[in-house]
Design an enzyme around this catalytic site. Sequence first.
Site, mmCIF file in Angstrom:
data_model
loop_
_atom_site.group_PDB
_atom_site.id
_atom_site.type_symbol
_atom_site.label_atom_id
_atom_site.label_comp_id
_atom_site.label_asym_id
_atom_site.label_seq_id
_atom_site.Cartn_x
_atom_site.Cartn_y
_atom_site.Cartn_z
ATOM 1 N N GLN A 1 0.828 -1.218 0.000
ATOM 2 C CA GLN A 1 0.000 0.000 0.000
ATOM 3 C C GLN A 1 0.859 1.264 0.000
ATOM 4 O OE1 GLN A 1 -3.557 1.713 2.633
ATOM 5 N NE2 GLN A 1 -1.632 1.802 3.771
ATOM 6 N N ASP A 2 1.786 1.365 0.949
ATOM 7 C CA ASP A 2 2.521 2.627 1.107
ATOM 8 C C ASP A 2 3.546 2.836 0.000
ATOM 9 O OD1 ASP A 2 1.107 2.712 3.435
ATOM 10 O OD2 ASP A 2 2.822 2.746 4.788
ATOM 11 N N GLU B 1 1.571 -0.497 16.695
ATOM 12 C CA GLU B 1 1.418 -1.812 17.334
ATOM 13 C C GLU B 1 2.528 -2.061 18.352
ATOM 14 O OE1 GLU B 1 -0.940 -4.330 17.116
ATOM 15 O OE2 GLU B 1 -2.164 -2.916 15.989
ATOM 16 N N TYR C 1 3.850 -9.724 15.538
ATOM 17 C CA TYR C 1 4.111 -8.603 14.625
ATOM 18 C C TYR C 1 4.677 -7.413 15.407
ATOM 19 C CZ TYR C 1 3.143 -4.487 11.722
ATOM 20 O OH TYR C 1 3.255 -3.304 11.037
ATOM 21 N N LYS D 1 8.530 -5.714 15.271
ATOM 22 C CA LYS D 1 8.743 -4.304 14.902
ATOM 23 C C LYS D 1 9.504 -3.551 16.007
ATOM 24 C CE LYS D 1 6.768 -3.613 10.786
ATOM 25 N NZ LYS D 1 7.319 -2.806 9.697
ATOM 26 N N THR E 1 5.659 1.089 13.921
ATOM 27 C CA THR E 1 4.199 1.029 13.992
ATOM 28 C C THR E 1 3.650 1.269 15.398
ATOM 29 O OG1 THR E 1 2.366 -0.567 13.921
ATOM 30 C CG2 THR E 1 4.551 -1.495 14.121
#
Length: 326
Positions: free
Chosen positions: A12-13, A127, A150, A154, A125
Amino acid sequence: MANALITGILGQDGPYLAKLLLEKNYKVYGMIRRYSTPQFDNLDYLGITNKIEYIEGDLTDDASLLNIIKNVRPQEVYNLAAQSFVGSSWEQAKLTTEINAVGVLNLLSAIKLFSPTSKFYQASTSEMFGLGNDNGYQDENTPFHPRSPYGISKVYAHWMTVNFRESYGMFACSGILFNHESPIRGIQFVTRKISDGVAKIKVGLAKDLLLGDLEPKRDWGFAGDYVEAMYKMLQQEKPEDFVVATGETHTVKEFVELAFKTAGIDNWQSYVKSDPRFKRPAEVPHLQGKSDKAQKALGWKPKTPFPDLVKMMVEADIKRYQDKNK
Ligand code: NDP
Ligand code: GDP
């Protein structure tokens, strides 16, 4: 001419960032994995597929990264590649770690060896905060308490980025981005799953939409706005880390309600069914970012209000299905 390498160019990015850099006259190299049939749909959506030079490489294959960095010597490296879906990270925890954590170490090591003056952006992120929050919001000083493999992967990559900066003086920054969405968001993520599901119901291709927990709150922004912050971080004099967020938070339920309303469908409750398969073993209940540092130092601001984002996504998905039927 400035040059930049983007990993994760097909996601996406990657396409939004590539478009921004192309508009600024960069030569853009996009790293892609080896595929039988590569998917250029997201780049096609933004009309830039033929403007990028593609190079094969994989974050888990350190020799491929050494070669790319040695041959390209990019002035800027944007590391957007990841196993980016929280939901799959429990089932594929090791793979998630190999790509998102060790993969970043591989890339930083290749840069240190062959192009130490390259500026490096790491896609960190919200998250990473997980359960951590200060008075309801998260900023650069909030402690990390990740809740998924995840998030944990990160956190490793984040600290490794900081460590390369502190140990070797490299220009390495980490952008702690809160959830950001768009019409080319991956279909598994809840916003796109909702916009696509609503569109299918609207055109008569589906009767219901299966979702997990509707109560978690997210700070959702538009990907097109967020890639500007990535670019600005690498134009600073000093490498630093920044939180990028809108400051607003909404429940999944609010996204659902607005998406159905945008499509002109009343009574969303009769279409949305709860499915335990989409619930997480450990949830992140509340994300709300404070991006004061980015707003002040980078002059960055989110431009797309929440209702506009929902509308943009629902309308794009309805159009996709209508165009297919023509
Ligand atoms: P996507 O999942 O859309 O894109 C990730 C890309 O990474 C895919 O194109 C994928 O390639 C590529 N990739 C996966 N594994 C590897 C590998 N081993 N080697 C090389 N490339 C690989 O993510 P987004 O664009 O949404 O996000 C970009 C980055 O920002 C990610 O790192 C994500 O974790 C992070 N992030 C995203 C947020 C968001 O809300 N979108 C919020 C905060 C951080 P392929 O096409 O082959 O699968
Ligand atoms: P995340 O914040 O990176 O995990 O992004 P997601 O878009 O995958 O999920 C956002 C929130 O939506 C999380 O709290 C999920 O638990 C919640 N959610 C509820 N139902 C679903 C669903 O069907 N799919 C996904 N992906 N998330 C869901």
